[in-house]
Every structure is written in C-alpha cells, then in structure tokens.
Design an enzyme around this catalytic site. Structure first.
Site, PDB file in Angstrom:
ATOM      1  N   ARG A  40       0.824  -1.211   0.000  1.00  0.00           N
ATOM      2  CA  ARG A  40       0.000   0.000   0.000  1.00  0.00           C
ATOM      3  C   ARG A  40       0.863   1.268   0.000  1.00  0.00           C
ATOM      4  O   ARG A  40       0.443   2.295  -0.525  1.00  0.00           O
ATOM      5  CB  ARG A  40      -0.941  -0.005   1.206  1.00  0.00           C
ATOM      6  N   LYS A 206     -18.307 -16.015   3.522  1.00  0.00           N
ATOM      7  CA  LYS A 206     -19.742 -15.832   3.704  1.00  0.00           C
ATOM      8  C   LYS A 206     -20.494 -15.367   2.471  1.00  0.00           C
ATOM      9  O   LYS A 206     -20.071 -14.431   1.799  1.00  0.00           O
ATOM     10  CB  LYS A 206     -19.963 -14.792   4.805  1.00  0.00           C
ATOM     11  N   GLY A 375      -7.612  -7.798  -0.872  1.00  0.00           N
ATOM     12  CA  GLY A 375      -7.736  -8.661   0.299  1.00  0.00           C
ATOM     13  C   GLY A 375      -6.999  -9.984   0.158  1.00  0.00           C
ATOM     14  O   GLY A 375      -5.858 -10.034  -0.284  1.00  0.00           O
ATOM     15  N   GLY A 398     -12.415  -4.122   1.659  1.00  0.00           N
ATOM     16  CA  GLY A 398     -13.824  -3.717   1.749  1.00  0.00           C
ATOM     17  C   GLY A 398     -14.205  -2.707   0.678  1.00  0.00           C
ATOM     18  O   GLY A 398     -15.299  -2.771   0.106  1.00  0.00           O
TER      19      GLY A 398
END
Ligand code: 3PG
Ligand code: MG
Length: 418
Positions: A40, A206, A375, A398
């Site tokens: 990053r 999920k 991610g 996210g």
C-alpha cells in the site's frame, strides 16, 4: 475519469493534504512494530513523486488499525514514515499528532519537495464520526486536497470526506491521486464492457458478505465460479449435506436466488463438485481470546457431493480445481475475489493456488485482462509468487467489494468533478 486528478491541478508551492491508505499489516518483532507488507505504501509513490515534481509541499494523512480514539502505541504511523523515506529516497518528517498548533507550525515550514506524515487520524474519535469541527482542524494545513486512499474510499470519515468538503468550500481543488485513478479504472471502467468470455471467480467465507457482488456480477459475467466456505451455503441450498463446514443456513434463500438468476441470465455457474475435507478436533486448549482451539485432522479428498456429518470442507477438491482452471483458461477478462479454501494452511491451499496459476497463465497465454479484487486473493497470489503476472491487483479490501457492488464511495464522491 469523471473526477479531477493530480494531473489536472497546479500545486506549485501549495500545501497538499494527501490522504493515503497506509493501513498496512504490522507484526511485533523484539518489542518493535514492523511493517509486514509495504504494497500500500509502494503503490502511492507515483502520486507522491508527481506532486513533488510539480513543487508541492506534501502533508500525508492516514489511519492504522482501529484504535477507537485512543493513542494506541502499536498503531502509530511512525514506522511508516521511516519505511516511506527508505522507499522514496527522501527524508520524511513525522508529526506525532494530526491536528494542533505544532502540526500547523511544522506544515508552515515545509518547502516545496518536503514531505510530512501525520500521526494516525483514528487517535481521535472525531475522525470516524466525520466530525465537521475536526475536519476543519485537519484542513488548517491544506491548500489542496488529494485522495489516493482507495482502500479507505468506502469510509465517510473526516480525512476521507470531511476535509475535502472544507477545502472545496474554500475554493481549493480536491483531486484523485494516481492510485485512486488506477483502481477506479480497473475495477470500474475495465469491467463496464469487458472482453468476453468474462469469468468471475468468487470465494471467501460468507454468502452474506458477497451476495450483493454476486448479484451485480451475474448481470455481466459469462461464467461464475464459486468456492470458499460460501460454496457450502450453496450446497445446502441444493439440498446437499455439508457436515461441520462453515455455513450460513439462514442464507440459503440468497444462494437459491443467485442460482435462479444465473439460469435466467444464461450465466454458467460452477460450484465445487468435490472437496478437501478434514475432521475438526477439540485440543482442549484455549487461545489468547479464550476461545477453544480446534485442530483440523485427517484431511482427505471427498469425491461425494455430500460431506459426512463429522467432517468439514476446507478447500475445493482436485476435480473442481481442474474444472475451475479450465473455465478460467477460456477467459478474456477475469475478476477474482476471495480464496477457495483455508489457503493459510498449506494442506488446504491447493485449490486457491490452482486458481492463481490458471489466472496468471491465462493472462499471459490468452491475453486476458486479470483483475484481482484485493484482500485475501492478493495475499494468495503473492504467496504463490504470481502477483506480478496479473493485470491489476487492488489495494482495497472492503472498498473494492463495495465498489464492485456498484455503491458510490464517499471518498470519491467528495472529489471535484472534471
Ligand atoms: C482497510 O484496510 O480495509 C482500509 O484501510 C479501511 O480500514 P477499516 O476497515 O478499518 O475502515
Ligand atoms: Mg476493512
């Protein structure tokens, strides 16, 4: 790009408040916090260099972790200042606060070409609350606002949103950095009308985290591959047994809707037909958080569609890995978000690594554009040494998901239109 970028603005002699996402993974080594992955930071360097080359005085703001308004020493950005200085081959001054008189004085003394990194903005609760008074305080050192923090673009916080409003109200420019521009290009424009076949690979734990993305991408994809624990909720929805697998029994209706939508839209939806399964065993120990430590033992390939009662699915099986890889090899555009299994454990990494390999190979041999949605999939690609062989890896977790869902990112919305 409908938003102003750093290429469009004159910053000579100006104090540029540059929001970056330096929320990097840190590990403790001999009592010191050390940066575990500097991606990053590295990805913002072109923006910094461009602004410095144009004669800007740079004030960098960022968050690290979730200190919830406390001055949590393990979440200080000080080590990041040192790392950035190393990487950009210039001195980087560090202020141990992000607002206040001392910061204002230091910022006033900056010369064109100088860099100052402010301390963690989340040491103040007002940051996440997007408190307007706090935004005014941050904006005291800003003539121009630049946002290069794509990874935090889904947050409407003071440093990602509020400051831009203050600077704009004063008549100052608010522009996107080069990383922000690249992220929006690959996750946005490039997927607008993708070269076909467009193969989407989704994994992760999920269905509830990914259903909005699944739904949206079913409108675009030719093929959708679903792996990870999420696939067990799909299995359950098809009336199959999932044993002790991680599953969301209350989300089977969402899985059924996705299956139905794929049919209507003529999207080839592939689910794993075999799995690696293991038996969870209580070790009798507790972890630091007081939770039971469960071991996974006796792993094996399960070629049955049903998973036995005492076993848990931990990866896609070899037949599924082959079917997924074959589907990927036909692609001209690939979007991948989420691992196929518990790849952090080498016993359960084969499925994820097979996907990583197929994505990298197809990029090379088929001229496909491969876009990796941040991610864990980025981590898996890097672990398999294939990170440099894909077209684009997002720095957002996210944020990339929310953006792919089609949501407007507050950090982008606050920037000036072209
Ligand atoms: C991230 O790592 O996801 C971003 O830096 C945003 O951090 P957050 O999830 O703590 O808001
Ligand atoms: Mg996050």
């Amino acid at each position: 790009m409908p938003k102003l970028t750093v290429n469009d603005i004159d910053v000579r002699g100006k104090r540029v408040f540059l929001r970056v996402d330096y929320n990097v993974p840190m590990v403790e080594k001999d009592g010191q916090m050390v940066i575990d992955d500097d991606t990053r930071i590295k990805e913002t360097i072109p923006t910094l260099e461009l602004l410095l080359g144009k004669g800007a005085r740079l004030i960098l703001a960022a968050h690290l972790g979730r200190p919830k308004g406390q001055r949590e020493p393990t979440m200080s950005l000080r080590p990041v200042a040192a790392k950035l200085a190393d990487m950009i081959h210039r001195p980087v001054a560090f202020a141990d606060d992000c607002i206040g008189e001392k910061v204002e004085k230091t910022a006033a003394l900056l010369q064109p070409g100088d860099i100052l990194l402010l301390e963690n903005v989340r040491y103040y609760n007002e940051e996440e609350a997007n408190d307007p008074v706090f935004a005014e305080k941050l904006a005291k050192v800003a003539d121009v606002y630049v946002n290069d923090a794509f990874g935090a673009g889904h947050r409407a916080h003071a440093s990602t949103e509020g400051v831009a409003r203050v600077v704009a109200r004063r008549g100052g420019h608010c522009a996107a950095g080069l990383l922000m521009e690249r992220e929006l290009k690959f996750l946005g424009d490039e997927l607008q009308s993708p070269a076909r076949p467009f193969v989407v690979i989704l994994g992760g734990a999920k269905v509830s985290d990914k259903i909005a993305v699944i739904d949206r991408l079913l409108e675009k994809a030719d093929v959708m591959l679903i792996g990870g624990a999420m696939a067990y909720t799909f299995k359950l929805a098809q009336g199959l047994k999932v044993g002790k697998s991680l599953v969301e029994p209350d989300k089977t209706d969402l899985a059924q809707q996705a299956i139905a939508k794929a049919k209507v839209r003529n999207v080839k939806l592939l689910l794993p037909t075999d799995n690696i399964v293991a038996t969870p065993r209580d070790t009798g120990r507790l972890n630091k958080k007081g939770k039971k430590v469960i071991e996974l033992v006796d792993h094996r390939v399960n070629t049955e569609q049903n998973i036995p009662d005492n076993e848990e699915g931990v990866d896609i099986g070899p037949a599924s890995a082959k079917a997924f890889s074959d589907a990927i090899r036909s692609a001209k555009t690939i979007l991948w978000n989420g691992p196929m299994g518990i790849f952090e454990d080498p016993r359960f990494a084969d499925g994820t690594f097979a996907v990583a390999k197929a994505v990298a190979e197809t990029t090379k041999s088929n001229g496909a554009k491969s876009i990796i949605g941040g991610g864990d999939s980025v981590k898996a690609l890097n672990q398999s040494g294939l990170g440099s062989q894909v077209t684009f890896m997002s720095t957002g977790g996210g944020a990339s998901l929310e953006f792919l869902e089609g949501k407007a990112l507050p950090g982008v919305a606050a920037l000036e239109d072209r």
